[in-house]
Design an enzyme around this catalytic site. Structure first.
Site, PDB file in Angstrom:
ATOM      1  N   GLU A  63      -8.067  -9.977   3.510  1.00  0.00           N
ATOM      2  CA  GLU A  63      -8.838 -10.444   2.528  1.00  0.00           C
ATOM      3  C   GLU A  63      -9.456 -11.686   3.170  1.00  0.00           C
ATOM      4  O   GLU A  63      -9.585 -12.680   2.198  1.00  0.00           O
ATOM      5  CB  GLU A  63      -8.557 -10.362   1.076  1.00  0.00           C
ATOM      6  N   GLU A 186      -5.961  -0.901   0.717  1.00  0.00           N
ATOM      7  CA  GLU A 186      -5.816  -1.397  -0.652  1.00  0.00           C
ATOM      8  C   GLU A 186      -6.716  -0.822  -1.588  1.00  0.00           C
ATOM      9  O   GLU A 186      -7.767  -0.807  -1.470  1.00  0.00           O
ATOM     10  CB  GLU A 186      -5.813  -2.866  -0.840  1.00  0.00           C
TER      11      GLU A 186
END
Length: 212
Positions: A63, A186
């Site tokens: 991320e 995710e």
């Protein structure tokens, strides 16, 4: 790593691109996988593990558009090329290198990463979280809701098909041989902080919704 070995599953390690260095990442790979008598491999042995572990997948950052460094796509692409160069295991099979991919429908991130670094990656990760309301500032309760909010959750979850399809189309335009995979590593639902809990500690209440 020991637990993964016990249950016979593959391993996926994420390296720190946000505040780490290429040397640190390289040394973690060496610590985990080296069968040699290097000082780092011997450190692993001193910590109780003689045989190297098998690392199947290695995420070069996580991320990096947000909590992993708040980087632009261009900056992360350059960082990825630098860090990934040092993800080397002295034993076979080769580690699959996974680039930190897009946040949901950020198609530009995928476009830039593929254009600048596809030749150095084996896969690109993608993250998508279902937010019932579609508004991250007011996501809705995990436990208090009615039928309409439950249906809204399903509508938002169904966006996954569109999101995956559009990211894959970008990767295949740059990589028509389909060498670079897209991993959705995710996903899930995300709700508001529960009353009485401490924010910022990644705690989230989940439960069966009694209204349905």
């Amino acid at each position: 790593m020991d637990f993964a070995e016990l249950i016979g599953t593959k391993t996926y390690v994420a390296g720190n691109v946000g505040t780490g260095t290429p040397q640190e990442m390289s040394e973690w790979v060496e610590y985990l996988t080296s069968p040699t008598n290097s000082s780092i491999a011997n450190m692993r042995r001193a910590n109780g593990r003689d045989k190297p572990w098998k690392v199947d997948f290695f995420g070069v950052g996580n991320e990096n558009w947000g909590c992993g460094g708040a980087m632009t796509a261009e900056h992360y692409a350059d960082q990825y090329r630098n860090f990934a160069e040092f993800v080397r295991s002295p034993q076979q099979p080769r580690i699959t290198k996974v680039a930190s991919g897009p946040n949901g429908d950020d198609y530009r991130w995928t476009d830039v990463l593929m254009a600048r670094a596809a030749d150095r990656m084996d896969a690109l990760s993608a993250h998508y979280y279902t937010v019932t309301t579609g508004n991250w500032n007011r996501k809705g309760s995990a436990t208090t809701f009615d039928e309409s909010l439950w249906l809204d959750t399903l509508v938002q979850a169904r966006r996954m098909d569109e999101i995956v399809g559009k990211h894959v189309a970008i990767t295949e335009r740059v990589d028509p041989r389909k060498r670079v995979a897209l991993y959705v590593d995710e996903w899930g639902t995300w709700h508001d902080q529960e009353p009485g809990t401490t924010p910022g500690f990644l705690y989230q209440q989940n439960g069966i919704r009694d209204a349905i």
